[in-house]
Scaffold this active site. Sequence first.
Site, PDB file in Angstrom:
ATOM      1  N   SER A   8       0.835  -1.198   0.000  1.00 37.75           N
ATOM      2  CA  SER A   8       0.000   0.000   0.000  1.00 37.75           C
ATOM      3  C   SER A   8       0.869   1.246   0.000  1.00 37.75           C
ATOM      4  O   SER A   8       1.667   1.459   0.915  1.00 37.75           O
ATOM      5  CB  SER A   8      -0.906   0.013   1.235  1.00 37.75           C
ATOM      6  OG  SER A   8      -1.500   1.291   1.358  1.00 37.75           O
ATOM      7  N   ASP A  34      -4.797   3.778  -1.691  1.00 31.66           N
ATOM      8  CA  ASP A  34      -5.889   4.143  -0.791  1.00 31.66           C
ATOM      9  C   ASP A  34      -6.408   5.531  -1.110  1.00 31.66           C
ATOM     10  O   ASP A  34      -5.720   6.536  -0.901  1.00 31.66           O
ATOM     11  CB  ASP A  34      -5.393   4.098   0.663  1.00 31.66           C
ATOM     12  CG  ASP A  34      -5.135   2.681   1.115  1.00 31.66           C
ATOM     13  OD1 ASP A  34      -6.067   1.867   1.042  1.00 31.66           O
ATOM     14  OD2 ASP A  34      -3.995   2.379   1.523  1.00 31.66           O
ATOM     15  N   MET A  36      -8.923   8.294  -0.084  1.00 36.49           N
ATOM     16  CA  MET A  36      -9.735   8.713   1.078  1.00 36.49           C
ATOM     17  C   MET A  36     -10.191  10.151   0.863  1.00 36.49           C
ATOM     18  O   MET A  36      -9.418  10.982   0.393  1.00 36.49           O
ATOM     19  CB  MET A  36      -8.894   8.644   2.354  1.00 36.49           C
ATOM     20  CG  MET A  36      -8.255   7.307   2.620  1.00 36.49           C
ATOM     21  SD  MET A  36      -7.427   7.318   4.225  1.00 36.49           S
ATOM     22  CE  MET A  36      -6.529   5.763   4.150  1.00 36.49           C
ATOM     23  N   HIS A  65      -8.495   1.203  -3.655  1.00 33.80           N
ATOM     24  CA  HIS A  65      -9.393   0.989  -2.519  1.00 33.80           C
ATOM     25  C   HIS A  65     -10.048   2.327  -2.200  1.00 33.80           C
ATOM     26  O   HIS A  65      -9.410   3.221  -1.649  1.00 33.80           O
ATOM     27  CB  HIS A  65      -8.541   0.468  -1.345  1.00 33.80           C
ATOM     28  CG  HIS A  65      -9.296   0.301  -0.068  1.00 33.80           C
ATOM     29  ND1 HIS A  65      -8.661   0.118   1.162  1.00 33.80           N
ATOM     30  CD2 HIS A  65     -10.626   0.267   0.197  1.00 33.80           C
ATOM     31  CE1 HIS A  65      -9.557  -0.013   2.106  1.00 33.80           C
ATOM     32  NE2 HIS A  65     -10.760   0.073   1.566  1.00 33.80           N
ATOM     33  N   MET A  67     -12.109   4.672  -0.228  1.00 33.98           N
ATOM     34  CA  MET A  67     -12.723   4.964   1.078  1.00 33.98           C
ATOM     35  C   MET A  67     -13.333   6.348   0.967  1.00 33.98           C
ATOM     36  O   MET A  67     -12.838   7.329   1.529  1.00 33.98           O
ATOM     37  CB  MET A  67     -11.656   4.888   2.180  1.00 33.98           C
ATOM     38  CG  MET A  67     -11.260   3.457   2.501  1.00 33.98           C
ATOM     39  SD  MET A  67      -9.670   3.361   3.343  1.00 33.98           S
ATOM     40  CE  MET A  67      -8.586   3.439   1.936  1.00 33.98           C
TER      41      MET A  67
HETATM   42  C1  DX5 Z   1      -6.164   1.754   5.847  1.00 37.32           C
HETATM   43  C2  DX5 Z   1      -5.796   1.448   4.434  1.00 37.32           C
HETATM   44  C3  DX5 Z   1      -4.681   0.501   4.305  1.00 37.32           C
HETATM   45  C4  DX5 Z   1      -3.371   0.971   4.869  1.00 37.32           C
HETATM   46  C5  DX5 Z   1      -2.778  -0.191   5.568  1.00 37.32           C
HETATM   47  O1  DX5 Z   1      -7.388   2.385   5.892  1.00 37.32           O
HETATM   48  O2  DX5 Z   1      -6.888   0.913   3.731  1.00 37.32           O
HETATM   49  O3  DX5 Z   1      -4.486   0.088   2.952  1.00 37.32           O
HETATM   50  O4  DX5 Z   1      -2.460   1.446   3.916  1.00 37.32           O
HETATM   51  O5  DX5 Z   1      -1.642   0.238   6.230  1.00 37.32           O
HETATM   52  P1  DX5 Z   1      -0.870  -0.715   7.248  1.00 37.32           P
HETATM   53  O6  DX5 Z   1      -0.414  -1.901   6.457  1.00 37.32           O
HETATM   54  O7  DX5 Z   1       0.247   0.157   7.713  1.00 37.32           O
HETATM   55  O8  DX5 Z   1      -1.824  -1.091   8.333  1.00 37.32           O
HETATM   56 ZN    ZN Z   2      -6.454   0.020   1.741  1.00 37.22          ZN
END
Ligand code: DX5
Ligand code: ZN
Length: 229
Positions: A8, A34, A36, A65, A67
């Site tokens: 990620s 990600d 967001m 992803h 969010m």
């Molecule tokens: C959190 C994200 C993840 C994040 C995970 O909301 O969706 O993809 O990057 O990060 P780690 O692996 O550090 O928990």
């Molecule tokens: Zn994610």
Amino acid sequence: MAIQIAPSVLAADFARLADEAAAVADVADWLHVDVMDGHFVPNLTIGLPVVAALLKHAALPLDCHLMIADPDRWAPEYASAGARNVTVHAEASAAPVRTLRMIRSAGARAGLAVNPGTAVEPYADLLPEIDMLLVMTVEPGFGGQSFLDLVLPKLRRARHLIARHGSEVWLQVDGGVTGETIGRCAEAGADMFVAGTAVFGAEEPAAAVEQLRAAAEAAGRHPWPEAIE
Ligand code: DX5
Ligand code: ZN
């Protein structure tokens, strides 16, 4: 399905995204991005313009992803831009069937994500509409959080649902995935692993990917679903 690792970029240096992506290009399967919006989750990251820019430079397929509060509006655009997988949250989508179909018809794989407090059973009928189910193993919004073991029973149930459905749906985990926790996820049935801090926070990201893959392979009962009792 073989084990897949998706670093990620949330934990990468956003000012050097292309270089960070290149550092894992030879060993990872996907690059997890990600998105967001500061509404569905409190944090704000990147959107379509940065994903479009990254698509030009990243060798790995992008796993986006979302969010965001209005995935129905935006998800198809990520697919049209060239993201190979687009995942929307069940909690945020008002019309998931339509949105998932639009993602697929734009040429991408369609993912559906559930937060730690969201059950998977109500979404069993959507399995034919998806290519991947994402079971969040932290509350979404931030990297570097601690893995929530309370999600493991749901992960097992999700694997059983997929096995019963007899489909090729991948089962992804995201959040707190490290060399210490990845084995528990693999044992419970996950086959696609997102890791931010454990990869880009490591001295050598590529070596970290290889270690994660080895740990998952050592623990996993693959191939699914035959191995399920
Ligand atoms: C959190 C994200 C993840 C994040 C995970 O909301 O969706 O993809 O990057 O990060 P780690 O692996 O550090 O928990
Ligand atoms: Zn994610």
